[in-house]
Design a protein around this motif. Structure first.
Motif, PDB file in Angstrom:
ATOM      1  N   UNK A   1      55.475  37.924  67.346  1.00 41.14           N
ATOM      2  CA  UNK A   1      55.664  36.583  66.797  1.00 41.14           C
ATOM      3  C   UNK A   1      54.521  35.658  67.155  1.00 41.14           C
ATOM      4  N   UNK A   2      53.788  35.972  68.198  1.00 40.74           N
ATOM      5  CA  UNK A   2      52.696  35.114  68.639  1.00 40.74           C
ATOM      6  C   UNK A   2      51.484  35.176  67.730  1.00 40.74           C
ATOM      7  N   UNK A   3      51.372  36.150  66.886  1.00 38.75           N
ATOM      8  CA  UNK A   3      50.211  36.286  66.014  1.00 38.75           C
ATOM      9  C   UNK A   3      50.427  35.462  64.742  1.00 38.75           C
ATOM     10  N   UNK A   4      49.363  34.814  64.302  1.00 38.44           N
ATOM     11  CA  UNK A   4      49.431  34.029  63.076  1.00 38.44           C
ATOM     12  C   UNK A   4      49.367  34.966  61.859  1.00 38.44           C
ATOM     13  N   UNK A   5      50.058  34.645  60.792  1.00 43.30           N
ATOM     14  CA  UNK A   5      49.988  35.486  59.600  1.00 43.30           C
ATOM     15  C   UNK A   5      48.602  35.413  58.966  1.00 43.30           C
ATOM     16  N   UNK A   6      48.212  36.491  58.343  1.00 42.75           N
ATOM     17  CA  UNK A   6      46.897  36.565  57.719  1.00 42.75           C
ATOM     18  C   UNK A   6      46.971  35.853  56.372  1.00 42.75           C
ATOM     19  N   UNK A   7      46.089  34.892  56.161  1.00 48.98           N
ATOM     20  CA  UNK A   7      46.067  34.146  54.897  1.00 48.98           C
ATOM     21  C   UNK A   7      45.247  34.927  53.876  1.00 48.98           C
ATOM     22  N   UNK A   8      45.784  35.051  52.673  1.00 47.06           N
ATOM     23  CA  UNK A   8      45.083  35.755  51.603  1.00 47.06           C
ATOM     24  C   UNK A   8      44.747  34.758  50.500  1.00 47.06           C
ATOM     25  N   UNK A   9      43.572  34.896  49.963  1.00 44.17           N
ATOM     26  CA  UNK A   9      43.134  34.004  48.897  1.00 44.17           C
ATOM     27  C   UNK A   9      43.713  34.409  47.553  1.00 44.17           C
ATOM     28  N   UNK A  10      43.579  33.543  46.535  1.00 49.55           N
ATOM     29  CA  UNK A  10      44.148  33.837  45.227  1.00 49.55           C
ATOM     30  C   UNK A  10      43.435  34.972  44.496  1.00 49.55           C
ATOM     31  N   UNK A  11      42.237  35.318  44.891  1.00 46.64           N
ATOM     32  CA  UNK A  11      41.484  36.360  44.183  1.00 46.64           C
ATOM     33  C   UNK A  11      41.810  37.768  44.650  1.00 46.64           C
ATOM     34  N   UNK A  12      42.727  37.928  45.575  1.00 47.17           N
ATOM     35  CA  UNK A  12      42.989  39.247  46.124  1.00 47.17           C
ATOM     36  C   UNK A  12      44.166  39.952  45.465  1.00 47.17           C
ATOM     37  N   UNK A  13      44.807  39.310  44.472  1.00 44.07           N
ATOM     38  CA  UNK A  13      45.952  39.918  43.812  1.00 44.07           C
ATOM     39  C   UNK A  13      45.635  40.165  42.344  1.00 44.07           C
ATOM     40  N   UNK A  14      46.134  41.262  41.835  1.00 41.85           N
ATOM     41  CA  UNK A  14      45.973  41.558  40.422  1.00 41.85           C
ATOM     42  C   UNK A  14      47.043  40.787  39.649  1.00 41.85           C
ATOM     43  N   UNK A  15      46.653  40.133  38.578  1.00 42.34           N
ATOM     44  CA  UNK A  15      47.559  39.294  37.814  1.00 42.34           C
ATOM     45  C   UNK A  15      47.838  39.951  36.466  1.00 42.34           C
ATOM     46  N   UNK A  16      49.096  39.946  36.058  1.00 44.22           N
ATOM     47  CA  UNK A  16      49.515  40.498  34.776  1.00 44.22           C
ATOM     48  C   UNK A  16      50.221  39.403  33.997  1.00 44.22           C
ATOM     49  N   UNK A  17      49.760  39.145  32.773  1.00 41.02           N
ATOM     50  CA  UNK A  17      50.384  38.134  31.936  1.00 41.02           C
ATOM     51  C   UNK A  17      51.491  38.788  31.123  1.00 41.02           C
ATOM     52  N   UNK A  18      52.679  38.205  31.177  1.00 42.24           N
ATOM     53  CA  UNK A  18      53.843  38.756  30.498  1.00 42.24           C
ATOM     54  C   UNK A  18      54.119  37.917  29.259  1.00 42.24           C
ATOM     55  N   UNK A  19      54.274  38.589  28.120  1.00 43.24           N
ATOM     56  CA  UNK A  19      54.592  37.871  26.890  1.00 43.24           C
ATOM     57  C   UNK A  19      56.038  38.172  26.490  1.00 43.24           C
TER      58      UNK A  19
END
Length: 79
Positions: free
Chosen positions: A20-38
Motif C-alpha cells: 500500500x505504501x507504493x504510489x500507483x503508476x500513472x499512464x498517459x493517454x497514448x498508451x492505450x489502444x482505442x476502438x471506436x464503436x458505431x
C-alpha cells in the motif's frame, strides 16, 4: 498450530502494508489502444426447442362449396 496461523496472518498484514505504501503508476493517454464503436441495427435470431399444441384438436370445414373471390369486413355498430 495456533502460532503458525498467527505468523501467517502477521506476514500477510506486513505484505499488504508494504504494498500500500507504493504510489500507483500513472499512464498517459497514448498508451492505450482505442476502438471506436458505431451503432447499427442488429437482429438476433432465437430458436426454442418446443412445440405448441392446443388443448383440443378440431377440424374446420366450410358450410358451402366454391371458391372465395372477395372478403368484406363489417364494421361493428356503435350506439
Amino acid at each position: 498450530m495456533k502460532q503458525t496461523f498467527v505468523k501467517a496472518v502477521l506476514a500477510a498484514c506486513c505484505m499488504a502494508a508494504a504494498g500500500c505504501g507504493q504510489a500507483p503508476v500513472a499512464m498517459g493517454p497514448g498508451q492505450y489502444e482505442v476502438l471506436t464503436v458505431s451503432t447499427t441495427d442488429r437482429e438476433i435470431p432465437t430458436n426454442y426447442s418446443a412445440t405448441i399444441r392446443g388443448r383440443q384438436d378440431i377440424d374446420i370445414y366450410p358450410q358451402v362449396s366454391g371458391t372465395i373471390s372477395e372478403m368484406r369486413c363489417r364494421r361493428a355498430r356503435t350506439s
